[in-house]
Write an enzyme that holds these catalytic residues in place. Structure first.
Site, short mmCIF file in Angstrom:
data_model
loop_
_atom_site.label_atom_id
_atom_site.label_comp_id
_atom_site.label_asym_id
_atom_site.label_seq_id
_atom_site.Cartn_x
_atom_site.Cartn_y
_atom_site.Cartn_z
N TRP A 35 -4.06 -13.35 5.73
CA TRP A 35 -2.68 -12.83 5.83
C TRP A 35 -2.26 -12.06 4.58
O TRP A 35 -2.55 -12.49 3.46
CB TRP A 35 -1.72 -13.99 6.02
CG TRP A 35 -0.28 -13.71 5.71
CD1 TRP A 35 0.30 -13.67 4.47
CD2 TRP A 35 0.76 -13.40 6.66
NE1 TRP A 35 1.64 -13.38 4.59
CE2 TRP A 35 1.95 -13.21 5.92
CE3 TRP A 35 0.80 -13.30 8.05
CZ2 TRP A 35 3.17 -12.92 6.52
CZ3 TRP A 35 2.03 -13.00 8.66
CH2 TRP A 35 3.18 -12.81 7.89
N MET A 36 -1.51 -10.97 4.79
CA MET A 36 -0.91 -10.23 3.68
C MET A 36 0.57 -9.99 3.97
O MET A 36 0.92 -9.66 5.10
CB MET A 36 -1.64 -8.88 3.56
CG MET A 36 -0.86 -7.74 2.95
SD MET A 36 -1.66 -6.12 3.30
CE MET A 36 -2.92 -6.07 2.07
N ASP A 38 4.15 -8.84 1.17
CA ASP A 38 4.60 -7.83 0.19
C ASP A 38 3.52 -7.28 -0.75
O ASP A 38 2.73 -8.05 -1.31
CB ASP A 38 5.65 -8.43 -0.74
CG ASP A 38 6.70 -9.23 -0.03
OD1 ASP A 38 6.73 -9.24 1.21
OD2 ASP A 38 7.50 -9.88 -0.73
N SER A 98 6.37 -13.00 -4.85
CA SER A 98 6.22 -11.59 -5.26
C SER A 98 6.58 -11.33 -6.72
O SER A 98 7.38 -12.05 -7.33
CB SER A 98 7.08 -10.71 -4.36
OG SER A 98 6.45 -10.60 -3.11
N ARG A 165 14.16 -14.56 -7.13
CA ARG A 165 12.76 -14.16 -6.97
C ARG A 165 12.51 -12.65 -7.03
O ARG A 165 13.42 -11.86 -7.00
CB ARG A 165 12.22 -14.69 -5.65
CG ARG A 165 12.93 -14.22 -4.40
CD ARG A 165 12.27 -14.86 -3.16
NE ARG A 165 12.96 -14.53 -1.94
CZ ARG A 165 13.97 -15.23 -1.41
NH1 ARG A 165 14.40 -16.31 -2.04
NH2 ARG A 165 14.53 -14.85 -0.28
N GLU A 221 16.01 -9.20 -1.42
CA GLU A 221 14.63 -9.47 -1.85
C GLU A 221 13.99 -8.20 -2.44
O GLU A 221 14.39 -7.08 -2.12
CB GLU A 221 13.79 -9.94 -0.66
CG GLU A 221 14.30 -11.24 -0.04
CD GLU A 221 13.33 -11.81 1.01
OE1 GLU A 221 12.98 -12.98 0.89
OE2 GLU A 221 12.94 -11.08 1.94
#
Ligand code: FRU
Length: 496
Positions: A35-36, A38, A98, A165, A221
């Site tokens: 899985w990927m 950001d 991230s 974040r 985000e």
């Protein structure tokens, strides 16, 4: 090196062997395996572009965030490097979220990321998000003993430690460091915080750069902040946006704020805002300033609400990055163009000028699944407006994806309903595109499992993943009423 990272590195190397090259896009980055989400740490370091990404090597679903790592010299051929970070410290054992990367004076590379730990029991969601650092040589990174370098004690009153974040770091002309981090207040509205540092390790709060006035979603985000063509620009990906006319239809989408930065108060005042992409799959982009001065953006080519749309059950990767895009500001808007490096891989040019179309047509030589297609469309007689125009691609007897335009409404629509999905996920988006001098100009880039549309020289874009089987590679044109069209088509021959 810690066990968790060693294990991930050994695992991904073996698992990636099970993914044949042609099961991946030709020139869009996918995870080494699993899985990927950001893009992270997009940077130019030691002569190469580095891209890290939110990564779960063990499955095609979000879990236990690692940082995957790849390098490239042209942003189109990517070479996988071993995973860079694993969630193996008490302050990040729920995930290395991230962040971004920067080069230090001693030639080392610093990764600034969000370490997440979870307090309390299952379902309580007592996340503690802090900013942490790992320093390395472009291959191996060591988390520093001072971690976390920013925690809840650095937050202004009312900001939530559970939502703190996605630091984006840069250096000022004097060599000092800044970063912008997303957070939100108790009512859930996003804010971007600016921090400064002399050495990249010890950080101080500087200001609230900009706040969500309630108009643009909730939590903000993956912020980015830079100067472009004389304007200050904020890119940010708000969660839970309400649509407004033809803007912000994606729930979680990306906004471009264009405005002015006040160097005294360290605050940003937005003057305009608009969606960065009007398609289905685009989120959490990040930019870098390339050595030649271009501001280049890459986004996650996915939408959080359609992550269950995975195509074949045996697919061992999920998630793609967009094509890298060159940014500029024109007429108060963010323009995007595919990186010019792509042009060197164009071949087999097929060109048609002033073809008249009414009804359904194929054009000889216009076919393919990895193509760069330029179209200009106008009515065949200036006095009579056509009703609609459509181009279908990734097409066979059963499947197609369609881009269609209705000049009376000025609406361009992407529709992948017939692309092979058996689920009622989001398959359509519309974009308001008034014709210019009666024409619209489209550039469509297909790469096996995606379509990216650059409208009117990049003034707007529409991006969608399309997981149709690869044998569907026809392209056809349809007009209700008469249109005149110029078409230029190239195959994109990026070597594997
Ligand atoms: C955005 C995001 C970030 C976070 C990461 C976790 O897509 O939610 O805010 O750092 O994904 O994987």
């Amino acid at each position: 090196m810690k066990q968790k990272l060693l294990f991930a590195r050994a695992y991904e190397k073996e698992a990636a062997k099970m993914i044949p090259n042609d099961a991946r896009p030709l020139f869009h980055l996918t995870p080494y395996t699993g899985w990927m989400n950001d893009p992270n740490g997009f940077s130019f370091y030691q002569g190469k572009f580095h891209m890290f990404y939110q990564y779960n090597p063990y499955d095609t679903v979000w879990d236990a965030m690692h940082w995957g790592h790849a390098v490239s010299t042209d942003l189109l051929h990517w070479e996988y490097l071993p995973a860079a970070l694993a969630p193996d410290k008490p302050y990040d054992d729920y995930g290395c979220f991230s962040g971004s990367a920067i080069e230090l004076d001693d030639g080392k590379q610093l990764l600034l990321y969000t370490g997440v730990r979870r307090e309390g029991g299952e379902g309580e969601n007592l996340d503690v998000q802090t900013q942490c650092i790992a320093i390395g040589d472009g291959l191996n990174y060591r988390k520093i003993t001072q971690n976390p370098v920013l925690d809840e004690t650095d937050l202004p009153d009312g900001c939530e430690r559970a939502n703190f974040r996605d630091p984006k770091i840069w250096r000022e002309k004097d060599g000092s460091f800044r970063c912008v981090v997303g957070t939100c207040d108790e009512s859930g509205f996003g804010k971007l915080l600016l921090f400064c540092s002399a050495n990249g390790i010890e950080w101080n709060f500087e200001s609230i750069l900009v706040e969500n006035d309630g108009r643009l979603g909730l939590m903000w985000e993956c912020p980015d902040f830079f100067e472009l063509d004389g304007k200050a620009v904020v890119l940010v990906s708000p969660q839970d946006m309400l649509p407004k006319c033809f803007e912000y239809h994606n729930g979680n989408g990306t906004v471009c704020l264009i405005g002015a930065f006040d160097g005294q108060t360290k605050t940003f005042t937005p003057e305009r805002d608009h969606s960065v992409d009007y398609g289905i799959d685009f989120y959490a982009p990040t930019t870098l300033l390339a050595p030649d001065g271009r501001r280049i953006m890459i986004g996650w080519m996915q939408n959080w609400d359609t992550t269950k749309l995975t195509g074949r059950k045996d697919r061992r990767w999920f998630g793609q990055m967009t094509l890298p895009r060159e940014l500029s500001i024109r007429n108060g808007r963010l323009f995007q163009q595919p990186i010019r490096e792509l042009e060197q891989y164009r071949s087999n040019c097929v060109r048609y000028e002033n073809v008249r179309i009414e009804g359904d047509t194929h054009l000889d030589g216009v076919t393919g699944r990895t193509v760069d297609l330029e179209l200009t469309i106008r009515p065949d007689r200036s006095t009579v407006m056509y009703h609609s125009f459509a181009i279908r691609f990734m097409q066979n007897e059963q499947f197609y994806t369609e881009l269609s335009y209705r000049p009376y409404e000025s609406l361009l629509r992407i529709d992948r309903k017939f692309s092979g999905s058996r689920r009622a996920y989001i398959h359509q988006r519309r974009c308001y595109v008034p014709p210019r001098n009666g024409e619209i100009k489209l550039r469509l880039i297909l790469d096996r499992f995606s379509a990216e549309v650059f409208i009117n020289d990049g003034e707007q874009t529409m991006t969608a993943t399309v997981l149709t089987e690869l044998s569907a590679n026809d392209i056809s044109f349809h007009a209700d009423g008469g249109i005149m069209m110029n078409v230029t088509k190239y195959d994109l021959c990026v070597k594997e």
